[in-house]
Design a protein around this motif. Structure first.
Motif, mmCIF file in Angstrom:
data_model
loop_
_atom_site.group_PDB
_atom_site.id
_atom_site.type_symbol
_atom_site.label_atom_id
_atom_site.label_comp_id
_atom_site.label_asym_id
_atom_site.label_seq_id
_atom_site.Cartn_x
_atom_site.Cartn_y
_atom_site.Cartn_z
ATOM 1 N N GLU A 93 35.234 47.094 30.950
ATOM 2 C CA GLU A 93 35.200 46.991 29.495
ATOM 3 C C GLU A 93 36.598 46.663 28.953
ATOM 4 O OE1 GLU A 93 33.864 49.638 25.582
ATOM 5 O OE2 GLU A 93 33.562 50.412 27.614
ATOM 6 N N GLY A 94 36.698 45.586 28.181
ATOM 7 C CA GLY A 94 37.977 45.166 27.625
ATOM 8 C C GLY A 94 38.810 44.300 28.549
ATOM 9 N N TRP A 95 38.305 44.033 29.745
ATOM 10 C CA TRP A 95 39.026 43.213 30.719
ATOM 11 C C TRP A 95 38.125 42.069 31.179
ATOM 12 C CZ3 TRP A 95 44.092 44.450 32.142
ATOM 13 C CH2 TRP A 95 44.552 45.699 31.702
ATOM 14 N N GLU A 96 38.731 40.968 31.528
ATOM 15 C CA GLU A 96 38.000 39.825 32.055
ATOM 16 C C GLU A 96 38.480 39.511 33.463
ATOM 17 O OE1 GLU A 96 38.314 36.495 29.467
ATOM 18 O OE2 GLU A 96 37.285 37.471 27.784
ATOM 19 N N CYS A 97 37.596 38.917 34.249
ATOM 20 C CA CYS A 97 37.948 38.551 35.619
ATOM 21 C C CYS A 97 38.993 37.433 35.620
ATOM 22 C CB CYS A 97 36.710 38.082 36.374
ATOM 23 S SG CYS A 97 35.501 39.399 36.667
ATOM 24 N N ALA A 98 39.933 37.525 36.533
ATOM 25 C CA ALA A 98 40.945 36.481 36.687
ATOM 26 C C ALA A 98 40.587 35.612 37.887
ATOM 27 C CB ALA A 98 42.329 37.104 36.894
ATOM 28 N N TYR A 99 40.796 34.322 37.754
ATOM 29 C CA TYR A 99 40.513 33.381 38.829
ATOM 30 C C TYR A 99 41.797 32.650 39.207
ATOM 31 C CZ TYR A 99 35.654 34.254 37.583
ATOM 32 O OH TYR A 99 34.454 34.860 37.324
ATOM 33 N N THR A 100 42.111 32.611 40.469
ATOM 34 C CA THR A 100 43.302 31.909 40.944
ATOM 35 C C THR A 100 42.890 30.791 41.887
ATOM 36 O OG1 THR A 100 43.556 33.437 42.806
ATOM 37 C CG2 THR A 100 44.720 33.981 40.769
ATOM 38 N N THR A 101 43.655 29.713 41.860
ATOM 39 C CA THR A 101 43.405 28.584 42.757
ATOM 40 C C THR A 101 44.704 28.197 43.448
ATOM 41 O OG1 THR A 101 43.778 27.042 40.930
ATOM 42 C CG2 THR A 101 41.496 27.653 41.390
ATOM 43 N N GLU A 102 44.602 27.773 44.668
ATOM 44 C CA GLU A 102 45.768 27.346 45.432
ATOM 45 C C GLU A 102 45.974 25.843 45.240
ATOM 46 O OE1 GLU A 102 45.498 28.528 49.466
ATOM 47 O OE2 GLU A 102 45.226 30.657 49.020
ATOM 48 N N ILE A 103 47.029 25.477 44.489
ATOM 49 C CA ILE A 103 47.350 24.080 44.234
ATOM 50 C C ILE A 103 48.854 23.891 44.416
ATOM 51 C CG2 ILE A 103 45.429 23.728 42.623
ATOM 52 C CD1 ILE A 103 47.419 24.023 40.334
ATOM 53 N N PRO A 104 49.313 22.664 44.620
ATOM 54 C CA PRO A 104 50.759 22.417 44.729
ATOM 55 C C PRO A 104 51.456 22.814 43.431
ATOM 56 C CG PRO A 104 49.498 20.531 45.514
ATOM 57 C CD PRO A 104 48.519 21.458 44.862
ATOM 58 N N PRO A 105 52.713 23.307 43.500
ATOM 59 C CA PRO A 105 53.451 23.716 42.289
ATOM 60 C C PRO A 105 53.589 22.564 41.291
ATOM 61 C CG PRO A 105 54.571 24.455 44.281
ATOM 62 C CD PRO A 105 53.482 23.539 44.729
ATOM 63 N N VAL A 106 53.285 22.838 40.037
ATOM 64 C CA VAL A 106 53.414 21.840 38.976
ATOM 65 C C VAL A 106 54.022 22.508 37.744
ATOM 66 C CG1 VAL A 106 51.466 20.426 39.759
ATOM 67 C CG2 VAL A 106 51.076 22.305 38.134
#
Length: 227
Positions: A93-106
């Motif tokens: 409650e009050g928080w959302e899921c975080a999604y991370t992806t592995e990509i080259p630094p930009v």
């Protein structure tokens, strides 16, 4: 009229002589062939068994009951959730899921890419403890429950669907009055499929385990518990 004195044993022997000694184990005719001893799941005391270890998980049941087969079918669903794997992200409650992806630094609008190294700093810094990142795993919750949702999808034939009934049963084998139930991460419950008429009834039922993953239950939701 002359009364028959033939015993049961002799009657069975005569039937075997006439029709053969092999029992017909076709599930559609177990009742008419007096072979219900071959049926599985015909009683809640000897149910068919399913097992669920990852949530959320959907089980679809398509079969038939009634007429020459057994009129009731019971399935025991053993819930034994593996917390290290999950098919979904459950938000607090009050928080959302975080999604991370592995990509080259930009660089985007002067923002540099973030770097996450879970082995870089494992000590407490200014009362801040290092975070624990669990990919595709369940967070530990106090007093945890998972939901069970039962839905009769029906066949589309109202004359058939009107005579078929599907119910949830608690682990004490008591009929549950709702199509929703909350169970523990290590628990079990029953599903009962019932023919309410003397005809062969096909069915189409869906059961979803773990659509919700909760820490404790609100007072109004206690009626859905597995008891």
């Amino acid at each position: 009229m002359k009364e028959s004195t033939k015993g049961v044993t002799q009657s069975i022997l005569d039937q075997h002589i006439t029709y053969g000694a092999s029992d017909n184990t076709n599930p559609a005719y177990l009742s008419s062939n007096r072979s219900l001893n071959y049926a599985t799941g015909g009683s809640i005391n000897s149910p068919e068994k399913d097992r669920v270890s990852i949530i959320p998980f959907t089980i679809n049941y398509k079969d038939t009951v009634g007429l020459f087969g057994k009129e009731n079918h019971f399935i025991r669903v053993d819930v034994n959730i593996n917390p290290t794997v999950t098919f979904a992200c459950f938000e607090e409650e009050g928080w959302e899921c975080a999604y991370t992806t592995e990509i080259p630094p930009v660089t985007f609008n002067t923002y540099e890419s973030g770097k996450i190294d879970v082995q870089l700093d494992l000590s407490v810094e200014n009362t801040y403890e290092p975070s624990q990142i669990l990919a595709n795993a369940l967070a530990t919750k106090f007093d945890a429950y998972v939901s069970v949702d039962l839905e009769n999808l029906k066949t589309g034939n109202k004359y058939i669907d009107a005579w078929f009934d599907v119910r949830l049963y608690t682990k004490e084998r008591h009929e549950h009055p709702y199509d929703k139930m909350y169970v523990r991460l290590n628990d079990f419950f029953y599903i009962g499929f019932h023919a309410r008429n003397t005809r062969r009834l096909p069915y189409n039922v869906k059961c979803v385990i773990g659509q919700e993953y909760l820490s404790g239950l609100e007072p109004g939701a206690m009626r859905y518990t597995n008891r």
